[in-house]
Design a protein around this motif. Structure first.
Motif, short mmCIF file in Angstrom:
data_model
loop_
_atom_site.label_atom_id
_atom_site.label_comp_id
_atom_site.label_asym_id
_atom_site.label_seq_id
_atom_site.Cartn_x
_atom_site.Cartn_y
_atom_site.Cartn_z
N SER A 253 0.12 -16.97 25.08
CA SER A 253 0.55 -17.36 26.41
C SER A 253 1.44 -18.60 26.32
O SER A 253 1.79 -19.06 25.23
CB SER A 253 -0.68 -17.63 27.28
N GLY A 254 1.81 -19.11 27.47
CA GLY A 254 2.59 -20.35 27.51
C GLY A 254 2.41 -21.03 28.84
O GLY A 254 1.96 -20.42 29.82
N ILE A 255 2.76 -22.32 28.88
CA ILE A 255 2.66 -23.08 30.13
C ILE A 255 3.91 -23.92 30.34
O ILE A 255 4.63 -24.26 29.40
CB ILE A 255 1.41 -23.98 30.19
N PHE A 256 4.14 -24.23 31.60
CA PHE A 256 5.15 -25.19 32.04
C PHE A 256 4.45 -26.23 32.88
O PHE A 256 3.66 -25.89 33.77
CB PHE A 256 6.22 -24.48 32.88
N ILE A 257 4.71 -27.49 32.62
CA ILE A 257 4.28 -28.58 33.50
C ILE A 257 5.49 -29.47 33.73
O ILE A 257 6.15 -29.90 32.78
CB ILE A 257 3.12 -29.40 32.90
N HIS A 258 5.79 -29.73 34.98
CA HIS A 258 6.99 -30.49 35.30
C HIS A 258 6.96 -31.87 34.65
O HIS A 258 5.91 -32.50 34.51
CB HIS A 258 7.17 -30.63 36.81
N GLN A 259 8.13 -32.32 34.28
CA GLN A 259 8.29 -33.60 33.58
C GLN A 259 7.61 -34.75 34.31
O GLN A 259 7.03 -35.65 33.68
CB GLN A 259 9.77 -33.90 33.42
N ARG A 260 7.65 -34.74 35.64
CA ARG A 260 7.07 -35.87 36.38
C ARG A 260 5.57 -35.96 36.19
O ARG A 260 4.98 -37.03 36.40
CB ARG A 260 7.42 -35.78 37.86
N HIS A 261 4.93 -34.85 35.80
CA HIS A 261 3.50 -34.86 35.53
C HIS A 261 3.22 -34.99 34.03
O HIS A 261 2.38 -35.81 33.62
CB HIS A 261 2.85 -33.56 36.04
N CYS A 262 3.90 -34.18 33.22
CA CYS A 262 3.54 -34.16 31.79
C CYS A 262 3.99 -35.43 31.06
O CYS A 262 3.50 -35.71 29.97
CB CYS A 262 4.10 -32.92 31.10
N SER A 263 4.89 -36.20 31.68
CA SER A 263 5.30 -37.46 31.05
C SER A 263 4.35 -38.61 31.39
O SER A 263 4.48 -39.72 30.85
CB SER A 263 6.72 -37.83 31.48
N ASP A 264 3.39 -38.35 32.26
CA ASP A 264 2.40 -39.35 32.64
C ASP A 264 1.19 -39.24 31.72
O ASP A 264 0.43 -38.27 31.81
CB ASP A 264 1.98 -39.13 34.10
N PRO A 265 0.99 -40.18 30.81
CA PRO A 265 -0.13 -40.05 29.85
C PRO A 265 -1.50 -40.08 30.51
O PRO A 265 -2.48 -39.66 29.90
CB PRO A 265 0.07 -41.25 28.92
N ASN A 266 -1.56 -40.55 31.75
CA ASN A 266 -2.84 -40.65 32.45
C ASN A 266 -3.10 -39.47 33.38
O ASN A 266 -4.13 -39.46 34.08
CB ASN A 266 -2.89 -41.96 33.25
N PHE A 267 -2.19 -38.48 33.39
CA PHE A 267 -2.42 -37.33 34.26
C PHE A 267 -3.67 -36.60 33.78
O PHE A 267 -3.88 -36.41 32.58
CB PHE A 267 -1.21 -36.39 34.23
N PRO A 268 -4.55 -36.16 34.70
CA PRO A 268 -5.81 -35.54 34.29
C PRO A 268 -5.59 -34.32 33.40
O PRO A 268 -4.69 -33.51 33.65
CB PRO A 268 -6.46 -35.12 35.61
N LYS A 269 -6.41 -34.20 32.38
CA LYS A 269 -6.31 -33.04 31.48
C LYS A 269 -7.59 -32.90 30.67
O LYS A 269 -8.31 -33.89 30.45
CB LYS A 269 -5.11 -33.18 30.54
N LEU A 270 -7.87 -31.69 30.21
CA LEU A 270 -8.92 -31.48 29.22
C LEU A 270 -8.30 -31.74 27.85
O LEU A 270 -7.22 -31.25 27.54
CB LEU A 270 -9.46 -30.05 29.31
N LYS A 271 -9.01 -32.48 27.03
CA LYS A 271 -8.43 -32.97 25.77
C LYS A 271 -8.85 -32.11 24.59
O LYS A 271 -9.97 -31.61 24.52
CB LYS A 271 -8.88 -34.42 25.52
N GLY A 272 -7.93 -31.96 23.67
CA GLY A 272 -8.19 -31.27 22.42
C GLY A 272 -7.49 -31.97 21.28
O GLY A 272 -6.54 -32.74 21.48
N TRP A 273 -7.93 -31.68 20.06
CA TRP A 273 -7.39 -32.35 18.88
C TRP A 273 -5.88 -32.16 18.76
O TRP A 273 -5.14 -33.09 18.43
CB TRP A 273 -8.10 -31.81 17.63
N TRP A 274 -5.40 -30.95 19.06
CA TRP A 274 -3.97 -30.70 18.90
C TRP A 274 -3.14 -31.32 20.01
O TRP A 274 -1.91 -31.39 19.91
CB TRP A 274 -3.70 -29.20 18.80
N GLY A 275 -3.80 -31.78 21.08
CA GLY A 275 -3.10 -32.51 22.12
C GLY A 275 -2.88 -33.97 21.78
O GLY A 275 -2.11 -34.67 22.44
N HIS A 276 -3.57 -34.44 20.74
CA HIS A 276 -3.41 -35.83 20.28
C HIS A 276 -2.04 -36.01 19.65
O HIS A 276 -1.49 -35.10 19.02
CB HIS A 276 -4.51 -36.15 19.27
#
Length: 425
Positions: A253-276
């Protein structure tokens, strides 16, 4: 284009088709010792011939390098998700930092809902369309229930006034009516049953006007229609790759998250090792530092074999270009609609549920058969026409521009007419 109900017209269009070479890039299944008419790319796309070599390359890398394949070879596995970003960004009209291939569709919907469904005070409601695909409905319900919000009270299931397809104004008026009660709108890009292509820009703008997020399931839009998610300020989207993207059953699969959200390091998310952050990932200090952009939403390393098949297909989309594919699609689906509607016998026995406006649909026409629909569907399958059935009495017919032809559309309608004479009229 002025259509004609003749085999010569269809043949002439095929001869003039600038994309005709791409059909030879795919394995066309056979039935009764003859290539089938495959109108089921909306469910599972055909296999590109180059898929085998792409997968074999990774098997060879595994064979030769073992674990060092993560960092050695032409496409090191640790960076494997990067190699599709340019292609995906072009397909959705986004930035490379806004797109990533990972997981499967429903998993990604859950990850995105964990980020974007943040009920607060009276803003708890979620709006979806009536008859939403079960994955979308179940995912929304489960997040509401997990957060103690009653779906029975706060899940808005919007129904079209005519019982078939929506007017954009129906959706935007419903959003405005709910106002500050709405937390999220989750709609498809293309509705799987009706084939309607929604005005994502208008829906998103109206959602933002009342302070809600707007996200889209692009399972039936990705690889089907050109999109412009970044400029239209879409908050988020997810898609699968096994339909129009031809990346294999259960493909990544794939995802898109707009830059205004994905560029915010504090935007809520579930964390995983590969997201580090990939620069310090192997420090293993359990102090999460997010990757730049959408890659912060990754949980695990890539499924390399599945993603290799994805890369093979995306290469073909890069070569063909969505603008050219869309141009052919408009003509191909338009020809299908013309043949179905202009034949008196067929038109008396069917109802096309998909919008007549070409800009409000992609490849698919959903055809309701008034009488003995299942027998007609079974007859189509027996004669080598591969499409799918949806209750009640609907066949979804999806001539895809990458590998289908005008002659196939003409032949399909001739077979359908003969079956209608037997079972319907």
């Amino acid at each position: 284009m002025t259509y004609q109900n003749t085999p010569d017209f269809a043949k002439t269009q095929d001869q003039k088709d600038p994309l005709s070479r791409f059909r030879k890039e795919y394995h066309i299944p056979k039935k009764n010792n003859k290539e089938v008419i495959y109108f089921c790319g909306n469910s599972l796309g055909l296999q590109p011939k180059r898929t085998e070599s792409f997968i074999q390359n990774e098997l060879q890398s595994w064979k030769e390098h073992g674990v060092e394949g993560h960092f050695d070879g032409d496409r090191p596995w640790a960076e494997y998700h990067h190699f599709s970003k340019k292609s995906l960004a072009r397909l959705v009209g986004g930035l490379e930092e806004e797109v990533v291939c990972m997981n499967n569709l429903t998993t990604n919907l859950h990850l995105l809902l964990a980020s974007f469904y943040q009920p607060d005070g009276k803003r708890v409601k979620v709006m979806i369309e009536g008859g939403a695909f079960p994955s979308d409905h179940y995912a929304v319900e489960s997040h509401m229930e997990h957060l103690g919000v009653s779906p029975k009270e706060h899940l808005i299931v919007l129904q079209p006034a005519d019982g078939k397809t929506f007017r954009t104004e129906e959706i935007t008026e419903a959003i405005l009516k709910r106002g500050d009660e709405l937390a999220l709108i989750l709609f498809p890009g293309v509705q799987y049953y009706s084939g309607q292509y929604f005005d994502m820009k208008a829906i998103s703008e109206t959602a933002h006007q009342v302070g809600a997020f707007a996200g889209f399931d692009l399972a039936h839009a990705m690889g089907n229609l050109p999109m412009n998610l970044h400029d239209e300020n879409i908050d988020f989207a997810a898609w699968c790759s096994y339909k129009y993207l031809n990346s294999g059953p259960g493909g990544v699969s794939g995802i898109f998250i707009h830059q205004r959200h994905c560029s915010d390091p504090n935007f809520p998310k579930l964390k995983g090792w590969w997201g580090h952050d990939h620069n310090t990932r192997f420090n293993m200090d359990n102090q999460f530092v997010p990757n730049p952009g959408v890659d912060a939403w990754m949980l695990s390393n890539s499924n390399v074999i599945s993603t290799a098949a994805h890369h093979a297909s995306l290469e073909l989309f890069d070569e063909a270009g969505m603008a050219a594919l869309r141009k052919k699609s408009l003509s191909l689906t338009g020809y299908l609609e013309y043949l179905l509607s202009s034949d008196d016998l067929i038109s008396r026995n069917i109802d096309i549920l998909t919008p007549t406006d070409p800009e409000a649909r992609g490849c698919q026409l959903s055809v309701f058969i008034a009488k003995n629909g299942k027998q007609i569907y079974d007859g189509l399958i027996a004669q080598g026409v591969i499409l799918d059935w949806r209750e009640p009495n609907v066949i979804r017919v999806a001539p895809t521009p990458m590998y289908n032809t005008f002659s196939e559309v003409y032949e399909f309608c001739q077979i359908l007419k003969a079956l209608v004479i037997i079972y319907g009229a």
